[in-house]
Design an enzyme around this catalytic site. Structure first.
Site, PDB file in Angstrom:
ATOM      1  N   ARG A 276      -0.772  13.630  19.541  1.00  0.00           N
ATOM      2  CA  ARG A 276      -1.717  12.571  19.820  1.00  0.00           C
ATOM      3  C   ARG A 276      -3.012  13.170  19.931  1.00  0.00           C
ATOM      4  NH1 ARG A 276      -0.181  11.203  26.324  1.00  0.00           N
ATOM      5  NH2 ARG A 276      -1.305  13.287  27.219  1.00  0.00           N
ATOM      6  N   ARG A 277      -4.005  12.497  20.113  1.00  0.00           N
ATOM      7  CA  ARG A 277      -5.399  13.214  20.347  1.00  0.00           C
ATOM      8  C   ARG A 277      -5.956  12.725  21.705  1.00  0.00           C
ATOM      9  NH1 ARG A 277      -8.991  15.603  17.074  1.00  0.00           N
ATOM     10  NH2 ARG A 277      -7.926  15.084  15.350  1.00  0.00           N
ATOM     11  N   ASN A 278      -6.262  13.522  22.523  1.00  0.00           N
ATOM     12  CA  ASN A 278      -6.733  13.540  24.021  1.00  0.00           C
ATOM     13  C   ASN A 278      -7.981  12.424  23.893  1.00  0.00           C
ATOM     14  OD1 ASN A 278      -8.391  13.701  26.467  1.00  0.00           O
ATOM     15  ND2 ASN A 278      -6.495  14.928  26.965  1.00  0.00           N
TER      16      ASN A 278
ATOM     17  N   ALA B 164      -1.651   7.145  15.286  1.00  0.00           N
ATOM     18  CA  ALA B 164      -2.467   6.373  14.367  1.00  0.00           C
ATOM     19  C   ALA B 164      -3.634   7.104  14.140  1.00  0.00           C
ATOM     20  CB  ALA B 164      -2.662   5.025  14.704  1.00  0.00           C
TER      21      ALA B 164
ATOM     22  N   GLU C  53       4.771   2.170   4.111  1.00  0.00           N
ATOM     23  CA  GLU C  53       3.572   1.539   4.084  1.00  0.00           C
ATOM     24  C   GLU C  53       2.453   2.417   3.822  1.00  0.00           C
ATOM     25  OE1 GLU C  53       2.817  -2.129   6.652  1.00  0.00           O
ATOM     26  OE2 GLU C  53       4.235  -0.963   7.717  1.00  0.00           O
TER      27      GLU C  53
ATOM     28  N   GLU D 278       0.880  -1.126  -0.036  1.00  0.00           N
ATOM     29  CA  GLU D 278      -0.084  -0.063   0.055  1.00  0.00           C
ATOM     30  C   GLU D 278       1.029   1.366  -0.057  1.00  0.00           C
ATOM     31  OE1 GLU D 278      -3.149   0.106  -0.517  1.00  0.00           O
ATOM     32  OE2 GLU D 278      -3.173  -1.968  -0.628  1.00  0.00           O
TER      33      GLU D 278
ATOM     34  N   GLY E   3       0.729   2.089   7.576  1.00  0.00           N
ATOM     35  CA  GLY E   3      -0.215   1.563   6.766  1.00  0.00           C
ATOM     36  C   GLY E   3      -1.427   2.859   6.520  1.00  0.00           C
TER      37      GLY E   3
ATOM     38  N   ALA F   7      -0.398   4.316  11.491  1.00  0.00           N
ATOM     39  CA  ALA F   7      -1.701   3.835  10.567  1.00  0.00           C
ATOM     40  C   ALA F   7      -2.660   4.883  10.319  1.00  0.00           C
ATOM     41  CB  ALA F   7      -1.997   2.716  10.878  1.00  0.00           C
TER      42      ALA F   7
END
Length: 344
Positions: A318-320, A281, A222, A206, A239, A265
């Site tokens: 990051r997301r809380n 991710a 990826e 991919e 990915g 990902a």
């Protein structure tokens, strides 16, 4: 006096029925050739300056081969000697400067320079390349002019053959022209000619690499490396991850990924990353994303836009999980790629 010729290429390619170039293959393109080689070629072809794309005739071939041998360019001379036995269209391109390509042969030479690792992304002038390249059908019988495709399909059927069209595009896949040493590509159609793949690069099924983009190596890819994006050594694109190129809404911001970074990902970036950065991710960071900047104790310092963090190292995005806010903290760990996977 030193000659500053930028590049020389002897190519064999495909023309349509009108004699217009569709594509060109350069077995051994020269980047900044020696003064002796550049002078020999330009003297033989009566080139005094500027950039030139000329047909190679049967008259040129033995004379050029002889002058190249005397100049010490044995590989180039051998190529011309082998060209003499074909009836295919031949060309020589002499680029005295790094000016924008003005023809299909010039454009293909510059794409070859990238995929041969002779220049890196953004190190050669590709301005206007889309208008120079021709949209063609890439088939099991080579490049075919789209206006001539129906007739070729009919001719194949009448012979009991089957003409397969793998894609219709201005850019061919890289591996039909160049396969750099020390790489793996699981799905070759996903890497365009003009991609730069450093040794130790692995492109999974991919993964995708556009022209004027690529990897320093070693890297695990990826996700998608868009046009103009360069990924430095040791970084991993997970990915479905994505990098925003200058052709896809990134404006004039040059996107890059530093060393030992990780895009999780389905993550994405619209800002350049420094070294040892991680994007969680599923999180897409654009220049305008509002980010909560946190200190080492997890306390909010301020809210800023992600563009203020462009190129900074050692960051974790990051997301809380409670309130959904995008946060940026100091990255406590760096990516370490498995060396066995990248000994290609």
């Amino acid at each position: 006096m030193k000659d500053n010729t930028y590049s020389i290429g002897f190519g064999i390619g495909t023309c349509n029925s009108k004699g217009d170039w569709l594509e060109v293959f350069y077995p051994k393109p020269l980047f900044k050739p020696s003064t002796a080689v550049a002078a020999a070629v330009k003297e033989t072809l009566h080139i005094d300056g500027g950039n030139h794309s000329l047909p190679l005739s049967a008259t040129h071939l033995p004379i050029l081969a002889d002058t190249l041998l005397r100049a010490g360019a044995d590989e180039q001379a051998e190529i011309l000697q082998r060209f003499a036995t074909t009836g295919r269209p031949l060309t020589v391109v002499v680029l005295c400067s790094d000016a924008p390509p003005q023809s299909v042969p010039e454009a293909y030479l510059k794409l070859h320079l990238l995929s041969h690792r002779l220049v890196k992304p953004h190190e050669t002038n590709l301005e206007g390349i889309f208008s120079r390249l021709v949209n063609v059908a890439w088939t099991n019988q080579g490049a075919i002019d789209l206006t001539e495709l129906p007739q070729r399909q009919l001719e194949a059927r009448l012979k009991g053959e089957f003409l397969t069209v793998s894609c219709v595009d201005k850019f061919p896949k890289m591996t039909d022209y160049v396969v750099p040493a020390g790489i793996r590509i699981a799905h070759t159609a996903r890497v365009r000619l003009g991609a730069y793949l450093g040794e130790g690069t692995t492109i999974m099924h991919e993964g995708f690499v556009n022209f004027n983009a690529g990897t320093q190596g070693p890297n695990m890819i990826e996700g998608r490396i868009s046009a103009g994006v360069f990924v430095h050594q040791g970084s991993d694109l997970g990915g479905g991850s994505s990098t925003m190129g200058t052709l896809s809404g990134g404006g004039n911001i040059v996107i890059s990924v530093g060393e030992n970074c990780l895009l999780g990902a389905n993550a994405g970036i619209g800002i350049p990353l420094g070294d040892r950065c991680t994007v969680e991710a599923g999180l897409y960071i654009t220049a305008g994303t509002k980010v909560a900047l946190m200190d080492d104790s997890g306390q909010l310092v301020e809210h800023i836009k992600a563009r203020a963090l462009a190129g900074k190292s050692d960051l974790l995005f990051r997301r809380n999980s409670t309130n959904g806010a995008v946060e940026c903290l100091t990255n406590k760990s760096a990516v370490e790629l498995n060396t066995v996977l990248h000994s290609n």
